[in-house]
Motif scaffolding. Structure first.
Motif, short mmCIF file in Angstrom:
data_model
loop_
_atom_site.label_atom_id
_atom_site.label_comp_id
_atom_site.label_asym_id
_atom_site.label_seq_id
_atom_site.Cartn_x
_atom_site.Cartn_y
_atom_site.Cartn_z
N HIS A 156 -4.46 26.75 24.10
CA HIS A 156 -3.60 27.94 24.04
C HIS A 156 -2.14 27.60 24.29
CE1 HIS A 156 -7.23 30.30 23.86
NE2 HIS A 156 -7.68 29.65 24.91
N ILE A 157 -1.85 26.33 24.55
CA ILE A 157 -0.46 25.88 24.73
C ILE A 157 -0.12 24.97 23.55
CG2 ILE A 157 1.17 24.66 26.22
CD1 ILE A 157 -0.41 25.61 28.63
N ASN A 158 -0.46 23.70 23.65
CA ASN A 158 -0.17 22.78 22.54
C ASN A 158 -0.93 23.19 21.28
OD1 ASN A 158 -0.23 21.24 25.30
ND2 ASN A 158 1.34 20.26 24.05
N GLY A 159 -2.16 23.66 21.46
CA GLY A 159 -2.94 24.10 20.31
C GLY A 159 -2.33 25.30 19.63
N ALA A 160 -1.62 26.15 20.38
CA ALA A 160 -0.96 27.31 19.78
C ALA A 160 0.15 26.88 18.82
CB ALA A 160 -0.40 28.22 20.86
N VAL A 161 0.82 25.78 19.14
CA VAL A 161 1.87 25.27 18.26
C VAL A 161 1.25 24.74 16.97
CG1 VAL A 161 3.76 23.60 18.04
CG2 VAL A 161 3.28 24.67 20.26
N VAL A 162 0.13 24.04 17.10
CA VAL A 162 -0.58 23.52 15.92
C VAL A 162 -1.00 24.68 15.02
CG1 VAL A 162 -2.58 22.21 15.13
CG2 VAL A 162 -1.35 21.49 17.19
N ALA A 163 -1.54 25.74 15.62
CA ALA A 163 -2.00 26.89 14.84
C ALA A 163 -0.83 27.61 14.18
CB ALA A 163 -2.77 27.85 15.74
N ALA A 164 0.28 27.76 14.91
CA ALA A 164 1.45 28.43 14.35
C ALA A 164 2.03 27.62 13.20
CB ALA A 164 2.51 28.64 15.43
N ALA A 165 2.01 26.30 13.33
CA ALA A 165 2.49 25.45 12.24
C ALA A 165 1.63 25.63 11.00
CB ALA A 165 2.49 23.98 12.69
N ALA A 166 0.33 25.67 11.18
CA ALA A 166 -0.58 25.83 10.04
C ALA A 166 -0.34 27.15 9.32
CB ALA A 166 -2.03 25.74 10.51
N ILE A 168 2.37 28.59 8.70
CA ILE A 168 3.54 28.55 7.80
C ILE A 168 3.52 27.28 6.92
CG2 ILE A 168 4.98 30.00 9.26
CD1 ILE A 168 6.42 27.44 10.22
N GLY A 169 2.34 26.66 6.83
CA GLY A 169 2.19 25.52 5.95
C GLY A 169 2.80 24.23 6.46
N ARG A 170 2.92 24.10 7.76
CA ARG A 170 3.49 22.89 8.37
C ARG A 170 2.46 22.24 9.28
NH1 ARG A 170 9.89 23.79 9.75
NH2 ARG A 170 10.47 24.86 7.82
N GLU A 171 2.87 21.12 9.86
CA GLU A 171 2.01 20.40 10.80
C GLU A 171 2.76 20.17 12.10
OE1 GLU A 171 0.74 16.84 8.86
OE2 GLU A 171 -0.78 17.88 7.65
N ALA A 172 2.01 19.96 13.18
CA ALA A 172 2.57 19.63 14.48
C ALA A 172 1.78 18.44 15.03
CB ALA A 172 2.50 20.83 15.41
N PRO A 173 2.00 17.24 14.48
CA PRO A 173 1.13 16.10 14.81
C PRO A 173 1.18 15.66 16.26
CG PRO A 173 3.01 15.41 13.48
CD PRO A 173 3.02 16.90 13.48
N VAL A 174 2.35 15.76 16.90
CA VAL A 174 2.42 15.33 18.31
C VAL A 174 1.59 16.26 19.17
CG1 VAL A 174 3.94 14.99 20.30
CG2 VAL A 174 4.67 14.23 18.02
N ASN A 175 1.75 17.57 18.97
CA ASN A 175 0.96 18.52 19.76
C ASN A 175 -0.53 18.40 19.46
OD1 ASN A 175 2.60 20.41 21.57
ND2 ASN A 175 3.85 20.30 19.72
N ALA A 176 -0.87 18.14 18.20
CA ALA A 176 -2.28 17.96 17.86
C ALA A 176 -2.86 16.76 18.61
CB ALA A 176 -2.44 17.79 16.36
N SER A 177 -2.10 15.67 18.69
CA SER A 177 -2.57 14.48 19.41
C SER A 177 -2.71 14.75 20.89
CB SER A 177 -1.59 13.32 19.18
OG SER A 177 -1.58 12.93 17.82
N LEU A 178 -1.77 15.51 21.47
CA LEU A 178 -1.85 15.83 22.89
C LEU A 178 -3.07 16.68 23.21
CD1 LEU A 178 1.92 16.50 23.68
CD2 LEU A 178 0.58 14.47 24.25
N VAL A 179 -3.41 17.61 22.30
CA VAL A 179 -4.63 18.41 22.49
C VAL A 179 -5.84 17.49 22.56
CG1 VAL A 179 -6.17 20.10 21.42
CG2 VAL A 179 -3.71 20.52 21.45
N GLU A 180 -5.93 16.55 21.63
CA GLU A 180 -7.07 15.63 21.59
C GLU A 180 -7.15 14.79 22.87
OE1 GLU A 180 -6.87 13.27 18.10
OE2 GLU A 180 -7.07 14.98 16.72
N LEU A 181 -6.00 14.31 23.35
CA LEU A 181 -6.00 13.45 24.53
C LEU A 181 -6.37 14.23 25.79
CD1 LEU A 181 -2.87 11.22 23.79
CD2 LEU A 181 -5.28 10.53 23.73
#
Length: 201
Positions: A156-166, A168-181
């Motif tokens: 709901h924090i870093n993942g929210a940025v990833v979802a918001a990017a999606a 509008i057709g964009r990506e948030a690779p750093v936040n996606a990696s932080l979610v995984e870690l």
């Protein structure tokens, strides 16, 4: 406010802050709450939430490496990764039409500094956050959840940025990696070496 709460009934406030209210009934909420705790009314609760989301980019890295927020920001390599996650947040928010609101010393101008200024200038924003947190080590809410054996709010924090990017057709690779870690630390119960994280920056 920033606080540590590692055992029932014990809360250490490391940096005080207002409760922010807004929306259709914001004025009524502000009046009701003001006698009990510091309260501020914002003209855009969405904008305030996005500013808080940007500030909350301080949470994932301490949860991954097991250090305080202040120590993570002091580390140049980890600070670079934190700034990268903040840049993604600011840019996605702005591209989504969000009107960021002043919150905890972070102004709309500073949001644009995070988003677009050269890194040597933009890194002053996380350094300012470190200074506002003071000298008492703050673990960040995500790391506190891990240490208490509870699920974290990383989706709901870093993942929210990833979802918001999606959206509008964009990506948030750093936040996606932080979610995984963070989820890896949740699964294993072991913090990771800082070197694993520094390469994301």
């Amino acid at each position: 406010m920033a606080a540590n709460s590692m055992e029932p009934g014990t809360i250490t406030v490391t940096a005080p802050g207002d409760t922010i209210v807004g929306g259709a009934e914001g004025a009524r909420f502000a009046e009701l709450l003001a006698e009990a705790l510091p309260t501020s009314l914002t003209p855009s609760i969405e904008g305030a939430q996005w500013t808080k989301l940007l500030i909350n980019m301080v949470n994932a890295l301490p949860a991954i490496v097991g250090h305080s927020v202040q120590d993570v920001i002091r580390d140049p390599g980890l600070r670079r990764v934190m700034l990268a996650s903040m840049r993604e947040t600011a840019r996605i928010g702005l591209a989504s039409g969000v009107r960021f609101q002043p919150l905890q010393g972070l102004t709309p101008v500073l949001v644009r500094v995070v988003a677009f200024a050269p890194r040597r200038i933009a890194q002053q924003v996380p350094l300012r956050i470190k200074d506002r947190l003071g000298d008492v080590p703050n673990l960040g809410s995500t790391q506190q959840s891990i240490r208490r054996g509870q699920p974290t709010e990383v989706d709901h924090i870093n993942g929210a940025v990833v979802a918001a990017a999606a959206r509008i057709g964009r990506e948030a690779p750093v936040n996606a990696s932080l979610v995984e870690l963070v989820h890896e630390v949740e699964r294993t119960g072991r913090f990771l070496p800082a070197s694993v994280v520094r390469r994301l920056g």
